[in-house]
Design a protein around this motif. Structure first.
Motif, PDB file in Angstrom:
ATOM      1  N   GLY A  18       7.745 -31.683  33.925  1.00 29.34           N
ATOM      2  CA  GLY A  18       9.369 -31.748  33.927  1.00 29.34           C
ATOM      3  C   GLY A  18       9.960 -31.294  35.297  1.00 29.34           C
ATOM      4  O   GLY A  18      11.009 -30.843  35.170  1.00 29.34           O
ATOM      5  N   SER A  23      12.190 -35.025  34.891  1.00 28.16           N
ATOM      6  CA  SER A  23      13.640 -34.836  34.242  1.00 28.16           C
ATOM      7  C   SER A  23      14.561 -36.083  34.507  1.00 28.16           C
ATOM      8  O   SER A  23      15.511 -36.357  33.777  1.00 28.16           O
ATOM      9  N   VAL A  41       9.213 -32.758  26.819  1.00 30.91           N
ATOM     10  CA  VAL A  41       8.704 -32.662  28.228  1.00 30.91           C
ATOM     11  C   VAL A  41       7.779 -31.367  28.288  1.00 30.91           C
ATOM     12  O   VAL A  41       8.202 -30.577  27.881  1.00 30.91           O
ATOM     13  N   GLU A  43       5.844 -28.864  30.511  1.00 31.90           N
ATOM     14  CA  GLU A  43       5.650 -28.622  31.887  1.00 31.90           C
ATOM     15  C   GLU A  43       4.726 -27.424  32.001  1.00 31.90           C
ATOM     16  O   GLU A  43       5.132 -26.370  31.279  1.00 31.90           O
ATOM     17  N   THR A  46       7.085 -23.624  34.106  1.00 36.82           N
ATOM     18  CA  THR A  46       8.783 -23.963  34.235  1.00 36.82           C
ATOM     19  C   THR A  46       9.503 -23.225  35.241  1.00 36.82           C
ATOM     20  O   THR A  46      10.629 -22.988  35.352  1.00 36.82           O
ATOM     21  N   LYS A 173      18.059 -31.979  33.964  1.00 34.11           N
ATOM     22  CA  LYS A 173      17.268 -30.996  33.034  1.00 34.11           C
ATOM     23  C   LYS A 173      18.276 -30.429  31.917  1.00 34.11           C
ATOM     24  O   LYS A 173      17.855 -30.316  30.775  1.00 34.11           O
ATOM     25  N   GLY A 177      18.606 -31.216  27.965  1.00 34.08           N
ATOM     26  CA  GLY A 177      18.381 -30.404  27.056  1.00 34.08           C
ATOM     27  C   GLY A 177      19.260 -30.255  25.923  1.00 34.08           C
ATOM     28  O   GLY A 177      19.186 -29.903  24.792  1.00 34.08           O
ATOM     29  N   TYR A 183      12.127 -29.135  26.289  1.00 31.98           N
ATOM     30  CA  TYR A 183      10.978 -28.744  27.121  1.00 31.98           C
ATOM     31  C   TYR A 183      10.355 -27.740  26.804  1.00 31.98           C
ATOM     32  O   TYR A 183      10.989 -26.558  26.224  1.00 31.98           O
ATOM     33  N   ASN A 185       7.323 -24.904  28.070  1.00 32.67           N
ATOM     34  CA  ASN A 185       6.228 -24.423  29.059  1.00 32.67           C
ATOM     35  C   ASN A 185       4.861 -24.656  28.420  1.00 32.67           C
ATOM     36  O   ASN A 185       4.571 -23.759  27.606  1.00 32.67           O
TER      37      ASN A 185
END
Ligand SMILES: Cc1cc2nc3c(=O)[nH]c(=O)nc-3n(C[C@H](O)[C@H](O)[C@H](O)COP(=O)(O)OP(=O)(O)OC[C@H]3O[C@@H](n4cnc5c(N)ncnc54)[C@H](O)[C@@H]3O)c2cc1C
Length: 402
Positions: A18, A23, A41, A43, A46, A173, A177, A183, A185
């Motif tokens: 991400g 992004s 996403v 990631e 983060t 990003k 969102g 997103y 983590n």
């Protein structure tokens, strides 16, 4: 950092990574009126502490020899200059800077002068402002250079130089969102293919969840080949270290220093009130994904002498900051690998940008969203970068690589 579980067990698109490119794809999907699918996403960090995106030098140039690379950077310039408009005239969105002091590609051989003259023609045909300069032209406009051994240079003051790419990243990003892109983590650790082996059906996360997907996008930067291996796909991409040094000059220049690409391989440019320099190491192996150790002998033995030679006024300089970052280095041709895999057809690449992924992120995000939403490119045709050239061992010969 604690991992987060996704809210759903199934998404239309799962993006692995991400940072800048992940992004970009996420935001362009959220902005595509013909796409209303769900996007996850994933990631792995983060805080973004150890990705290419945080280590970038964030410059753009139109000085490529491949037409599509030039057009991608031209879109980047337009996107940056009209950022708020592209972001739907959202009044919160700031105007990122684009400082067009240009790149100064210097040549110390007649062969390279001839290459520069050829690429200038290609760039000029596409509307770039590149000019070929003789040593006298360079001395007139930039009298601070020592031009011993320099036979000519290409320089472009239009839409070329530093841009504030981090602002694009932050707002892509944030707005993605707000528009429902999720997103988390977490780390993608595996993929499940259908029995024919031509579609990724699921991704497995480090926290154990198995998530179904219609499309998976590999936006995992220098880890791209690890991600593609999960789908049984070989990618010739590896992490290679690139060093950046920020320095102060006791006697600063009286004008901007263009991003000067010295024949020694060292580049240098204005960086606010400081200056920035960088280079590849002489020995340039693949490194461990977590190896960000710096090598100060590169500053001492290579960068500083090259700077002081090219700009004698920079004999007296002070190192302020430095870091090592990773290129997602495409060993085939140092160019991007994009689009769907020819056999595993819902596995989409946005990989291998080497040193030019920041500036290509707007064009790649837009094109990848078009490919996912419509099954084709609608604006700029990016098919030159598709995976087929990897299996055919058919590199793109881009003459201007940094
Ligand atoms: C020193 C340096 C200078 C540069 N200068 C320029 C420049 O001037 N201009 C320019 O255009 N480009 C430049 N670049 C290149 C540019 O920075 C990169 O191309 C760009 O940042 C790549 O972004 P990315 O999102 O593809 O990769 P990254 O920023 O590396 O992001 C990949 C993300 O994927 C995540 N990830 C990986 N594997 C997984 C997994 N299994 N599960 C979940 N997440 C995962 C990682 O945590 C990471 O956040 C430079 C790069 C470096 C290193």
């Amino acid at each position: 950092m604690t991992t987060q579980a996704p809210k759903q067990t199934s998404y239309d698109v799962v993006i692995v990574g991400g940072a800048m490119l992940g992004s970009s794809v996420a935001w362009f999907l959220s902005d595509n009126p013909d796409f209303d699918g769900s996007v996850l996403v994933v990631e792995r960090d983060t805080t973004y502490a150890a990705c290419s995106t945080v280590h970038t030098n964030s410059c753009m140039r139109q000085q490529f020899s491949t037409e599509v690379n030039i057009k991608m950077s031209q879109f980047a310039a337009d996107f940056v200059k009209n950022f708020r408009e592209y972001m739907g005239n959202d009044e919160r969105v700031p105007q990122p800077v684009l400082q067009s002091y240009g790149y100064m590609y210097m040549a110390d051989t007649h062969e390279f002068v001839s290459t520069l003259k050829d690429t200038q023609q290609v760039q000029a045909r596409l509307g770039a402002g590149t000019k070929h300069m003789s040593p006298d032209d360079i001395a007139r406009d930039y009298p601070f250079y020592n031009l011993d051994g320099i036979l000519g240079a290409n320089h472009n003051l239009k839409d070329e130089g530093y841009f504030d790419g981090n602002t694009l990243f932050d707002w892509w990003k944030r707005v993605a969102g707000e528009r429902g892109v999720e997103y988390v983590n977490n780390t993608v650790t595996g993929m499940g293919l259908n029995t024919a082996g031509n579609r990724v059906e699921t991704v497995t996360l480090a926290s154990g969840e198995v998530i179904s997907c219609d499309t998976v996008v590999n936006a995992s930067g220098p880890r791209a080949s690890l991600t593609s291996e999960m789908a049984g796909i070989h990618l010739p991409i590896e992490p290679r270290k690139r060093y950046t040094f920020i320095f102060a000059a006791e006697r600063p220049l009286d004008r901007d220093l263009p991003l000067t690409i010295d024949p020694s391989g060292v580049h240098m440019r204005t960086d606010g009130t400081y200056y920035l320099a960088g280079c590849p190491p002489d020995d340039d192996p693949a490194v461990d994904h977590d190896d960000y150790i710096e090598d100060h002998s590169i500053w001492q033995d290579k960068v500083w002498p090259a700077i002081a030679n090219r700009i004698p006024q920079f004999e007296a300089i002070k190192l302020i900051n430095s870091w090592a970052g990773h290129y997602a280095y495409n060993t085939l041709d140092q160019n991007a690998v994009l689009g769907p895999h020819p056999d595993v057809t819902n596995f989409v690449f946005v990989n291998g940008f080497s040193g030019h992924g920041f500036q290509q992120s707007p064009a790649v995000g837009r094109g990848t969203a078009e490919m996912i939403a419509h099954g084709e490119y609608r604006t700029l045709d990016l098919s030159l970068f598709h995976y087929e050239r990897v299996t055919q061992n058919n590199p793109i010969i881009e003459k201007a690589v940094i």
